[in-house]
Design a protein around this motif. Sequence first.
Motif, mmCIF file in Angstrom:
data_model
loop_
_atom_site.group_PDB
_atom_site.id
_atom_site.type_symbol
_atom_site.label_atom_id
_atom_site.label_comp_id
_atom_site.label_asym_id
_atom_site.label_seq_id
_atom_site.Cartn_x
_atom_site.Cartn_y
_atom_site.Cartn_z
ATOM 1 N N ARG A 216 0.993 -1.244 0.016
ATOM 2 C CA ARG A 216 -0.005 -0.142 -0.126
ATOM 3 C C ARG A 216 0.873 1.405 0.004
ATOM 4 O O ARG A 216 1.988 1.008 0.164
ATOM 5 C CB ARG A 216 -0.837 -0.045 1.324
ATOM 6 C CG ARG A 216 -1.874 -1.285 1.382
ATOM 7 C CD ARG A 216 -3.209 -1.099 0.369
ATOM 8 N NE ARG A 216 -3.678 -2.167 0.063
ATOM 9 C CZ ARG A 216 -5.010 -2.305 -0.142
ATOM 10 N NH1 ARG A 216 -5.641 -1.292 -0.573
ATOM 11 N NH2 ARG A 216 -5.558 -3.470 -0.068
ATOM 12 N N GLN A 220 -2.100 5.522 2.567
ATOM 13 C CA GLN A 220 -3.240 4.437 2.883
ATOM 14 C C GLN A 220 -2.888 3.942 4.289
ATOM 15 O O GLN A 220 -3.908 3.668 4.947
ATOM 16 C CB GLN A 220 -2.991 3.287 1.743
ATOM 17 C CG GLN A 220 -3.753 4.026 0.495
ATOM 18 C CD GLN A 220 -3.720 2.811 -0.511
ATOM 19 O OE1 GLN A 220 -2.490 2.258 -0.948
ATOM 20 N NE2 GLN A 220 -4.787 2.492 -1.314
ATOM 21 N N ILE A 221 -1.711 3.771 4.565
ATOM 22 C CA ILE A 221 -1.295 3.026 5.745
ATOM 23 C C ILE A 221 -1.733 4.052 7.113
ATOM 24 O O ILE A 221 -2.353 3.726 8.129
ATOM 25 C CB ILE A 221 0.271 3.027 5.917
ATOM 26 C CG1 ILE A 221 0.678 1.647 5.021
ATOM 27 C CG2 ILE A 221 0.532 2.459 7.363
ATOM 28 C CD1 ILE A 221 0.058 0.175 5.231
ATOM 29 N N ARG A 224 -5.341 4.259 7.255
ATOM 30 C CA ARG A 224 -6.116 2.935 7.898
ATOM 31 C C ARG A 224 -5.937 3.055 9.286
ATOM 32 O O ARG A 224 -6.735 2.504 9.827
ATOM 33 C CB ARG A 224 -5.502 1.782 7.241
ATOM 34 C CG ARG A 224 -5.961 0.415 7.650
ATOM 35 C CD ARG A 224 -7.376 0.196 7.250
ATOM 36 N NE ARG A 224 -8.008 -1.018 8.292
ATOM 37 C CZ ARG A 224 -9.151 -1.420 8.147
ATOM 38 N NH1 ARG A 224 -9.852 -0.713 6.979
ATOM 39 N NH2 ARG A 224 -9.560 -2.412 8.817
ATOM 40 N N TRP A 225 -4.740 3.513 9.757
ATOM 41 C CA TRP A 225 -4.748 3.542 11.250
ATOM 42 C C TRP A 225 -5.769 4.741 11.672
ATOM 43 O O TRP A 225 -6.403 4.328 12.717
ATOM 44 C CB TRP A 225 -3.321 4.387 11.416
ATOM 45 C CG TRP A 225 -2.899 4.820 12.972
ATOM 46 C CD1 TRP A 225 -2.310 4.167 13.844
ATOM 47 C CD2 TRP A 225 -3.630 5.955 13.723
ATOM 48 N NE1 TRP A 225 -2.501 4.865 14.925
ATOM 49 C CE2 TRP A 225 -3.025 5.967 15.017
ATOM 50 C CE3 TRP A 225 -4.140 7.291 13.069
ATOM 51 C CZ2 TRP A 225 -3.202 6.984 15.841
ATOM 52 C CZ3 TRP A 225 -4.258 8.156 14.099
ATOM 53 C CH2 TRP A 225 -3.807 7.990 15.398
ATOM 54 N N ILE A 227 -8.919 4.768 10.329
ATOM 55 C CA ILE A 227 -10.019 3.892 10.645
ATOM 56 C C ILE A 227 -10.078 2.924 11.529
ATOM 57 O O ILE A 227 -11.222 2.678 12.163
ATOM 58 C CB ILE A 227 -10.064 3.083 9.114
ATOM 59 C CG1 ILE A 227 -10.243 4.337 8.035
ATOM 60 C CG2 ILE A 227 -11.150 2.028 9.016
ATOM 61 C CD1 ILE A 227 -11.505 5.059 7.924
ATOM 62 N N GLU A 228 -8.804 2.263 11.833
ATOM 63 C CA GLU A 228 -8.955 1.193 12.837
ATOM 64 C C GLU A 228 -9.001 1.752 14.348
ATOM 65 O O GLU A 228 -9.568 1.065 15.126
ATOM 66 C CB GLU A 228 -7.712 0.247 12.730
ATOM 67 C CG GLU A 228 -7.559 -0.361 11.508
ATOM 68 C CD GLU A 228 -6.612 -1.430 11.430
ATOM 69 O OE1 GLU A 228 -5.781 -1.534 12.330
ATOM 70 O OE2 GLU A 228 -6.357 -1.993 10.204
ATOM 71 N N LEU A 249 -9.604 1.939 1.714
ATOM 72 C CA LEU A 249 -8.837 1.843 2.837
ATOM 73 C C LEU A 249 -9.533 0.446 3.672
ATOM 74 O O LEU A 249 -9.222 0.216 4.625
ATOM 75 C CB LEU A 249 -9.152 3.040 3.647
ATOM 76 C CG LEU A 249 -8.528 4.299 3.245
ATOM 77 C CD1 LEU A 249 -8.925 5.419 4.045
ATOM 78 C CD2 LEU A 249 -7.206 4.215 2.905
ATOM 79 N N PHE A 250 -10.479 -0.267 2.982
ATOM 80 C CA PHE A 250 -11.466 -1.109 3.713
ATOM 81 C C PHE A 250 -11.158 -2.661 3.203
ATOM 82 O O PHE A 250 -12.140 -3.273 3.586
ATOM 83 C CB PHE A 250 -12.778 -0.462 3.342
ATOM 84 C CG PHE A 250 -13.152 0.869 4.018
ATOM 85 C CD1 PHE A 250 -13.294 0.961 5.265
ATOM 86 C CD2 PHE A 250 -13.065 1.811 3.155
ATOM 87 C CE1 PHE A 250 -13.373 2.313 5.807
ATOM 88 C CE2 PHE A 250 -13.068 3.158 3.717
ATOM 89 C CZ PHE A 250 -13.231 3.443 5.086
ATOM 90 N N SER A 253 -6.025 -4.617 6.643
ATOM 91 C CA SER A 253 -5.849 -4.215 7.863
ATOM 92 C C SER A 253 -4.500 -4.189 8.337
ATOM 93 O O SER A 253 -3.498 -4.955 7.723
ATOM 94 C CB SER A 253 -6.486 -5.215 8.750
ATOM 95 O OG SER A 253 -8.062 -5.450 8.409
ATOM 96 N N ARG A 259 0.110 -1.679 13.589
ATOM 97 C CA ARG A 259 -0.547 -0.308 14.490
ATOM 98 C C ARG A 259 0.036 0.168 15.758
ATOM 99 O O ARG A 259 -0.023 1.299 15.912
ATOM 100 C CB ARG A 259 -2.063 -0.998 15.018
ATOM 101 C CG ARG A 259 -3.019 -0.049 15.309
ATOM 102 C CD ARG A 259 -4.412 -0.460 15.816
ATOM 103 N NE ARG A 259 -4.735 -1.459 14.911
ATOM 104 C CZ ARG A 259 -4.689 -2.634 15.153
ATOM 105 N NH1 ARG A 259 -4.386 -3.245 16.370
ATOM 106 N NH2 ARG A 259 -5.214 -3.771 14.313
#
Length: 280
Positions: A216, A220-221, A224-225, A227-228, A249-250, A253, A259
């Motif tokens: 990615r 995007q990383i 995504r952080w 989002i999580e 982003l979905f 994970s 993370r």
Amino acid sequence: MTQQQMPTAPTVTLACGIAMPRVGLGTWPMDDAGAAVAVASALRTGYRHVDTAERYGNETGVGEGLRRSGVPRAEVFVTTKFEKEWHSVPGVRTACEASLRRLGLDYIDLMLVHWPNPDQNRYVEAVEGLVRVMEAGLIRAFGVSNFKPAHLQRVFDAGFTPHVAQIQLDPSHRRDDLDAIHRAKGIVTEAWSPIGRGGDLLREPAVTAAAAALGRTPAQIVLRWHIEHGYVPLPKSSDPQRQRENLALFDFSLTDAQRAALDSLDRPDPKMLDSDVFGH
């Protein structure tokens, strides 16, 4: 892929019962012409959430982009914000009606107090004004932007709980104190400048290593952080390819280790805007 088939972000339900897409397009510092192009492109790409503000000077362009996109108005979540001169109950009504005219819309999905401006001591009145325009059907949800814990407490003490709070937030600018308050009150957290400012965050080894491992982009990383962690990021881009990437982003994970590595990037930033002294 046709416009109807473009993937869109999942949604989060606000306390008032309406659904807000979990990724939005930020539009600062675009002008009207740039915003019209970027918004039309983003909506055709699959975005359904656009963030603007009176201060940005591009609400007219955002509305034009929405119309150019061909996406039905009812499918798009539009956010705007107003200035400190409107911090009163009647002032918010004036600001809201002006934003509606510039956007060319009949209603706004989410309206925010842009900065608390505690020196003039009217931000609680501004929140009350938002409640009143929501009751009048001009907006569907209300919130605050750049409010610190003390500002929020005064709003709560007056009997109001925003549906959304927008703050500067990214792995290097953790806001754990605000995050805890927002979660306890059922307030959804939005992140402006979600991938940092200046590109330093995207060059962090924790970010680039995760990007390489997962195939990615660094952006995007980081997104995504968000989002999580349950945040709603508002990345800004007028480039169609980056817009597509920032929405994709979905389907992946982060690992627990990845993370945690991003979580550890928090650091003091003396350049971070302080809403006790900065505002407009």
